[in-house]
Design an enzyme around this catalytic site. Structure first.
Site, PDB file in Angstrom:
ATOM      1  N   GLU A 160       0.822  -1.216   0.000  1.00 43.37           N
ATOM      2  CA  GLU A 160       0.000   0.000   0.000  1.00 43.37           C
ATOM      3  C   GLU A 160       0.857   1.267   0.000  1.00 43.37           C
ATOM      4  O   GLU A 160       0.565   2.218  -0.717  1.00 43.37           O
ATOM      5  CB  GLU A 160      -0.963  -0.012   1.192  1.00 43.37           C
ATOM      6  CG  GLU A 160      -2.021  -1.111   1.119  1.00 43.37           C
ATOM      7  CD  GLU A 160      -2.890  -1.039  -0.131  1.00 43.37           C
ATOM      8  OE1 GLU A 160      -3.074   0.063  -0.678  1.00 43.37           O
ATOM      9  OE2 GLU A 160      -3.373  -2.088  -0.575  1.00 43.37           O
ATOM     10  N   HIS A 211      -5.229  -5.581 -11.003  1.00 46.38           N
ATOM     11  CA  HIS A 211      -4.815  -6.698 -10.144  1.00 46.38           C
ATOM     12  C   HIS A 211      -4.727  -8.012 -10.906  1.00 46.38           C
ATOM     13  O   HIS A 211      -4.117  -8.962 -10.430  1.00 46.38           O
ATOM     14  CB  HIS A 211      -5.804  -6.902  -9.000  1.00 46.38           C
ATOM     15  CG  HIS A 211      -5.869  -5.781  -8.023  1.00 46.38           C
ATOM     16  ND1 HIS A 211      -6.797  -4.783  -8.110  1.00 46.38           N
ATOM     17  CD2 HIS A 211      -5.114  -5.493  -6.937  1.00 46.38           C
ATOM     18  CE1 HIS A 211      -6.620  -3.932  -7.101  1.00 46.38           C
ATOM     19  NE2 HIS A 211      -5.603  -4.338  -6.385  1.00 46.38           N
TER      20      HIS A 211
HETATM   21 ZN   LIG Z   1      -2.488  -2.160  -4.921  1.00 47.39          ZN
END
Ligand SMILES: [Zn+2]
Length: 345
Positions: free
Chosen positions: A171, A268
């Site tokens: 993150e 993703h």
């Molecule tokens: Zn990410």
């Protein structure tokens, strides 16, 4: 500057869990609340300006500083306007997850400082902020453009997200990308953005646990899986598409090479292709030389850069770093072979 909101557990997993667990009252509540909370967060950030393209202006600009850490206790509320409970050099608190977040932010900061010579996310000592106990049974963690937020997990599907340092490395790296290449969060630039977070996320984990390419499992998120999902992970960098296969999460849809690339698909999913490139390069050059190479690449990419551009820049950087002795002499060949193996060049 464009800001990004990345949720650690990607939408396709959260949506699957919400759909499936609708039948079993057990996990239903938490998964559905997580899906809802994710939607609320997205809506809240878009609403004032009416579009994702304007997302950045809605957030305050973080100030340069000394790279200090601040941890906030959200007290299981669905909001972030809470009080700090631990600052830099403060003793541990009673909250275990607050201390884990503090340590993970520290490992990430030290990886960037020692291995890449970077001073916090903005290279100007940006203060690192982390929120724990966000919401109730929140099955996710995210970076909102200025700070890191951790859910507790519901204890059945996911555990507290402070429990895996690669969550934190992943993150916070979205912040580094935001301050360097500024890769757009869609299609190939988005997949490069996501892959960069996985890449430096696992580098932080290897750095903090004293591991290297040959001794690491190359899994993302395996330590946030609750007991019922023991052995599963969220992504596999060595073998994208094999991280999980179970009724609750579904089957891992990540692409491992360009034959599985989904045009315009979720970052993703397509990030698996770039993740595997890094795995191949790190296996040959070592994780930390490979990290220096990817960092040099990131600093020379731009918001709309695609896979072919990344391959080109990475090969150029490899030649320079090999000449300077930062990576092995075979670096450029290794890079070309890796991008070739996944079908990018
Ligand atoms: Zn990410």
């Amino acid at each position: 500057m464009r800001k990004i909101v990345c949720s650690y557990v990607p939408p396709h997993i959260i949506d699957h869990i919400a759909r499936v667990s609708g039948k079993s009252p057990d996990g239903a509540g938490a998964a559905q609340r997580t899906a809802l909370a994710g939607q609320l967060l997205r809506d809240a950030r878009r609403a004032p300006l009416g579009g994702a393209a304007d997302l950045g202006a809605a957030l305050h600009t973080p100030q340069p500083g000394k790279g200090e850490r601040v941890i906030f206790d959200d007290g299981h509320q669905w909001q972030l306007s809470t009080s700090p409970i631990r600052g830099e050099d403060d003793p541990p608190t009673k909250l275990k997850n607050a201390n884990l977040a503090y340590d993970g932010l520290g490992s990430t900061r030290e990886f960037y400082r020692k291995e890449l010579g970077r001073d916090s996310l903005d290279n100007a000592g940006l203060t690192l902020q982390g929120h724990v106990d966000f919401g109730a049974d929140f099955n996710n963690a995210f970076w909102d453009g200025t700070e890191m937020v951790f859910g507790n997990g519901d204890g059945q599907i996911f555990k507290d997200f402070t429990g895996d340092v690669d969550v934190i490395g992943h993150e916070l790296t979205h912040g580094v990308t935001q301050y360097t290449a500024g890769l757009q969060y869609s299609d190939q630039p988005g997949a490069l953005n996501e892959a960069t977070s996985d890449i430096f996320g696992v580098c932080v984990e290897q750095f903090s646990k004293n591991l290297d390419a040959g001794t690491f499992n190359w899994l993302i998120g395996e330590d946030v899986m609750a007991d019922g999902l023991y052995g599963e992970a969220i992504r596999s960098m060595a073998h994208p598409g094999t991280a999980y296969d179970n009724p609750l999460m579904g089957k891992d849809p990540q692409a491992a090479d360009m034959s599985q690339y989904v045009p315009g698909g979720d970052p993703h999913v397509n990030s698996g292709i770039v993740n595997r490139v890094f795995y191949l390069v790190a296996t040959d050059l070592g994780t930390f030389p490979a990290a220096k190479l990817w960092y040099a690449t990131l600093q020379n990419l731009w918001p709309t850069a695609d896979f072919a551009a990344a391959a080109d820049v990475c090969a150029q950087m490899a030649r320079i770093l090999a000449r300077d002795g930062v990576i092995g002499r075979q670096g450029a060949q290794t890079v070309r072979a890796a991008f070739h193996e996944v079908g990018i060049i």
